[in-house]
Scaffold this motif. Structure first.
Motif, PDB file in Angstrom:
ATOM      1  N   ARG A   1       0.838  -1.207   0.000  1.00  0.00           N
ATOM      2  CA  ARG A   1       0.000   0.000   0.000  1.00  0.00           C
ATOM      3  C   ARG A   1       0.874   1.258   0.000  1.00  0.00           C
ATOM      4  N   GLU A   2       1.954   1.249   0.789  1.00  0.00           N
ATOM      5  CA  GLU A   2       2.835   2.413   0.864  1.00  0.00           C
ATOM      6  C   GLU A   2       3.528   2.664  -0.477  1.00  0.00           C
ATOM      7  N   ALA A   3       4.011   1.604  -1.120  1.00  0.00           N
ATOM      8  CA  ALA A   3       4.665   1.756  -2.424  1.00  0.00           C
ATOM      9  C   ALA A   3       3.684   2.293  -3.457  1.00  0.00           C
ATOM     10  N   ARG A   4       2.446   1.798  -3.428  1.00  0.00           N
ATOM     11  CA  ARG A   4       1.413   2.270  -4.357  1.00  0.00           C
ATOM     12  C   ARG A   4       1.168   3.767  -4.159  1.00  0.00           C
ATOM     13  N   GLN A   5       1.101   4.199  -2.906  1.00  0.00           N
ATOM     14  CA  GLN A   5       0.878   5.617  -2.612  1.00  0.00           C
ATOM     15  C   GLN A   5       2.049   6.474  -3.085  1.00  0.00           C
ATOM     16  N   ILE A   6       3.254   6.035  -2.824  1.00  0.00           N
ATOM     17  CA  ILE A   6       4.450   6.780  -3.249  1.00  0.00           C
ATOM     18  C   ILE A   6       4.481   6.889  -4.766  1.00  0.00           C
ATOM     19  N   ALA A   7       4.182   5.784  -5.454  1.00  0.00           N
ATOM     20  CA  ALA A   7       4.164   5.797  -6.924  1.00  0.00           C
ATOM     21  C   ALA A   7       3.127   6.789  -7.442  1.00  0.00           C
ATOM     22  N   GLY A   8       1.953   6.788  -6.858  1.00  0.00           N
ATOM     23  CA  GLY A   8       0.908   7.727  -7.277  1.00  0.00           C
ATOM     24  C   GLY A   8       1.327   9.171  -7.082  1.00  0.00           C
ATOM     25  N   GLU A   9       1.936   9.464  -5.945  1.00  0.00           N
ATOM     26  CA  GLU A   9       2.399  10.821  -5.660  1.00  0.00           C
ATOM     27  C   GLU A   9       3.525  11.242  -6.605  1.00  0.00           C
ATOM     28  N   ALA A  10       4.317  10.273  -7.054  1.00  0.00           N
ATOM     29  CA  ALA A  10       5.441  10.571  -7.955  1.00  0.00           C
ATOM     30  C   ALA A  10       5.019  10.561  -9.422  1.00  0.00           C
ATOM     31  N   GLY A  11       3.766  10.196  -9.691  1.00  0.00           N
ATOM     32  CA  GLY A  11       3.291  10.152 -11.072  1.00  0.00           C
ATOM     33  C   GLY A  11       3.748   8.927 -11.851  1.00  0.00           C
ATOM     34  N   LEU A  12       4.114   7.869 -11.131  1.00  0.00           N
ATOM     35  CA  LEU A  12       4.553   6.633 -11.776  1.00  0.00           C
ATOM     36  C   LEU A  12       3.374   5.688 -11.991  1.00  0.00           C
ATOM     37  N   ASP A  13       3.348   5.014 -13.122  1.00  0.00           N
ATOM     38  CA  ASP A  13       2.406   3.916 -13.296  1.00  0.00           C
ATOM     39  C   ASP A  13       2.840   2.814 -12.343  1.00  0.00           C
ATOM     40  N   TYR A  14       1.872   2.045 -11.862  1.00  0.00           N
ATOM     41  CA  TYR A  14       2.172   1.071 -10.820  1.00  0.00           C
ATOM     42  C   TYR A  14       1.356  -0.190 -11.028  1.00  0.00           C
ATOM     43  N   VAL A  15       2.038  -1.330 -11.012  1.00  0.00           N
ATOM     44  CA  VAL A  15       1.393  -2.632 -11.115  1.00  0.00           C
ATOM     45  C   VAL A  15       1.912  -3.466  -9.959  1.00  0.00           C
ATOM     46  N   GLU A  16       1.020  -4.209  -9.291  1.00  0.00           N
ATOM     47  CA  GLU A  16       1.480  -5.088  -8.232  1.00  0.00           C
ATOM     48  C   GLU A  16       0.779  -6.438  -8.324  1.00  0.00           C
ATOM     49  N   ASP A  17       1.403  -7.431  -7.704  1.00  0.00           N
ATOM     50  CA  ASP A  17       0.855  -8.784  -7.644  1.00  0.00           C
ATOM     51  C   ASP A  17       0.495  -9.328  -9.033  1.00  0.00           C
ATOM     52  N   THR A  18       1.363  -9.059 -10.002  1.00  0.00           N
ATOM     53  CA  THR A  18       1.141  -9.498 -11.383  1.00  0.00           C
ATOM     54  C   THR A  18       2.470  -9.910 -11.985  1.00  0.00           C
ATOM     55  N   CYS A  19       2.484 -11.066 -12.628  1.00  0.00           N
ATOM     56  CA  CYS A  19       3.706 -11.538 -13.271  1.00  0.00           C
ATOM     57  C   CYS A  19       3.856 -10.882 -14.640  1.00  0.00           C
ATOM     58  N   MET A  20       4.967 -10.195 -14.844  1.00  0.00           N
ATOM     59  CA  MET A  20       5.220  -9.532 -16.116  1.00  0.00           C
ATOM     60  C   MET A  20       5.307 -10.554 -17.247  1.00  0.00           C
ATOM     61  N   GLY A  21       5.865 -11.713 -16.974  1.00  0.00           N
ATOM     62  CA  GLY A  21       5.960 -12.752 -17.984  1.00  0.00           C
ATOM     63  C   GLY A  21       4.590 -13.273 -18.404  1.00  0.00           C
ATOM     64  N   GLN A  22       3.702 -13.440 -17.455  1.00  0.00           N
ATOM     65  CA  GLN A  22       2.342 -13.880 -17.785  1.00  0.00           C
ATOM     66  C   GLN A  22       1.615 -12.823 -18.611  1.00  0.00           C
ATOM     67  N   GLU A  23       1.762 -11.574 -18.236  1.00  0.00           N
ATOM     68  CA  GLU A  23       1.119 -10.498 -18.996  1.00  0.00           C
ATOM     69  C   GLU A  23       1.644 -10.464 -20.427  1.00  0.00           C
ATOM     70  N   ARG A  24       2.954 -10.620 -20.578  1.00  0.00           N
ATOM     71  CA  ARG A  24       3.541 -10.635 -21.906  1.00  0.00           C
ATOM     72  C   ARG A  24       2.960 -11.779 -22.730  1.00  0.00           C
ATOM     73  N   ALA A  25       2.871 -12.946 -22.127  1.00  0.00           N
ATOM     74  CA  ALA A  25       2.351 -14.112 -22.838  1.00  0.00           C
ATOM     75  C   ALA A  25       0.865 -13.973 -23.155  1.00  0.00           C
ATOM     76  N   LEU A  26       0.079 -13.454 -22.225  1.00  0.00           N
ATOM     77  CA  LEU A  26      -1.363 -13.296 -22.444  1.00  0.00           C
ATOM     78  C   LEU A  26      -1.670 -12.420 -23.652  1.00  0.00           C
ATOM     79  N   HIS A  27      -0.837 -11.422 -23.863  1.00  0.00           N
ATOM     80  CA  HIS A  27      -1.061 -10.481 -24.958  1.00  0.00           C
ATOM     81  C   HIS A  27      -0.158 -10.764 -26.157  1.00  0.00           C
ATOM     82  N   ASP A  28       0.612 -11.858 -26.093  1.00  0.00           N
ATOM     83  CA  ASP A  28       1.514 -12.264 -27.176  1.00  0.00           C
ATOM     84  C   ASP A  28       2.399 -11.094 -27.615  1.00  0.00           C
ATOM     85  N   LEU A  29       2.968 -10.395 -26.621  1.00  0.00           N
ATOM     86  CA  LEU A  29       3.789  -9.223 -26.904  1.00  0.00           C
ATOM     87  C   LEU A  29       5.241  -9.608 -27.128  1.00  0.00           C
ATOM     88  N   VAL A  30       5.840  -8.993 -28.122  1.00  0.00           N
ATOM     89  CA  VAL A  30       7.281  -9.033 -28.339  1.00  0.00           C
ATOM     90  C   VAL A  30       7.691  -7.594 -28.587  1.00  0.00           C
TER      91      VAL A  30
END
Length: 162
Positions: free
Chosen positions: A103-132
């Motif tokens: 929760r603290e990291a999410r808040q800091i990211a929001g205040e800094a204007g950073l996009d934020y993703v948590e509890d998600t595997c980047m590899g799974q997301e890449r595969a789900l969308h067939d991204l290269v």
């Protein structure tokens, strides 16, 4: 805020905080798969000189090149400080791997204007969308049977681009 798919589609360079030298750990084979699929991987691990054939940096703030996304493979209690460092180096997003929530990291990211993703595997997301990334022809997709460190790997052509 961008979606995980948008973040991956627009990213070129991914700094991996907590990248591992151990090929059996997700902190090694997930960034390795992303590297195989065209993203530039910058490992961050104070106990390694190189990972995945790339120079490993001791701290995120030591990375000399621009980083689009900071992928985190460290305990959730370290995430707030990692988000602060991501903001300091000008990253556009922070991505906490599967099982990591802060929760603290999410808040800091929001205040800094950073996009934020948590509890998600980047590899799974890449595969789900067939991204290269950055490829005219999609690379052959490795299908791992069992342990990804074993040599039992079959290469399967990816679907044609639409």
């Amino acid at each position: 805020m961008r979606t995980p798919r948008q973040i991956l589609t627009e990213a070129h360079t991914i700094a991996v905080v907590g990248a591992s030298r151990d090929p059996q750990k997700p902190a090694h084979w997930v960034p390795g798969m992303l590297q195989e699929q065209g993203w530039r991987i910058v490992p961050v691990n104070p106990h390694a000189d190189t990972i995945l054939g790339e120079h490993a940096y001791a701290r995120l703030t030591d990375v000399a090149e621009h980083v689009d996304v900071v992928e985190v493979f460290r305990p959730a209690d370290e995430a707030p400080e990692i988000v602060r460092m991501a903001a300091a180096v000008g990253a556009g997003a922070v991505w906490l791997q599967l099982g990591l929530v802060s929760r603290e990291a999410r808040q800091i990211a929001g205040e800094a204007g950073l996009d934020y993703v948590e509890d998600t595997c980047m590899g799974q997301e890449r595969a789900l969308h067939d991204l290269v990334h950055g490829c005219e022809q999609p690379p052959r997709c490795r299908v791992y049977h069992g342990n990804p460190a074993t040599p039992d790997i079959a290469e399967v052509p990816t679907a044609p681009w639409s």
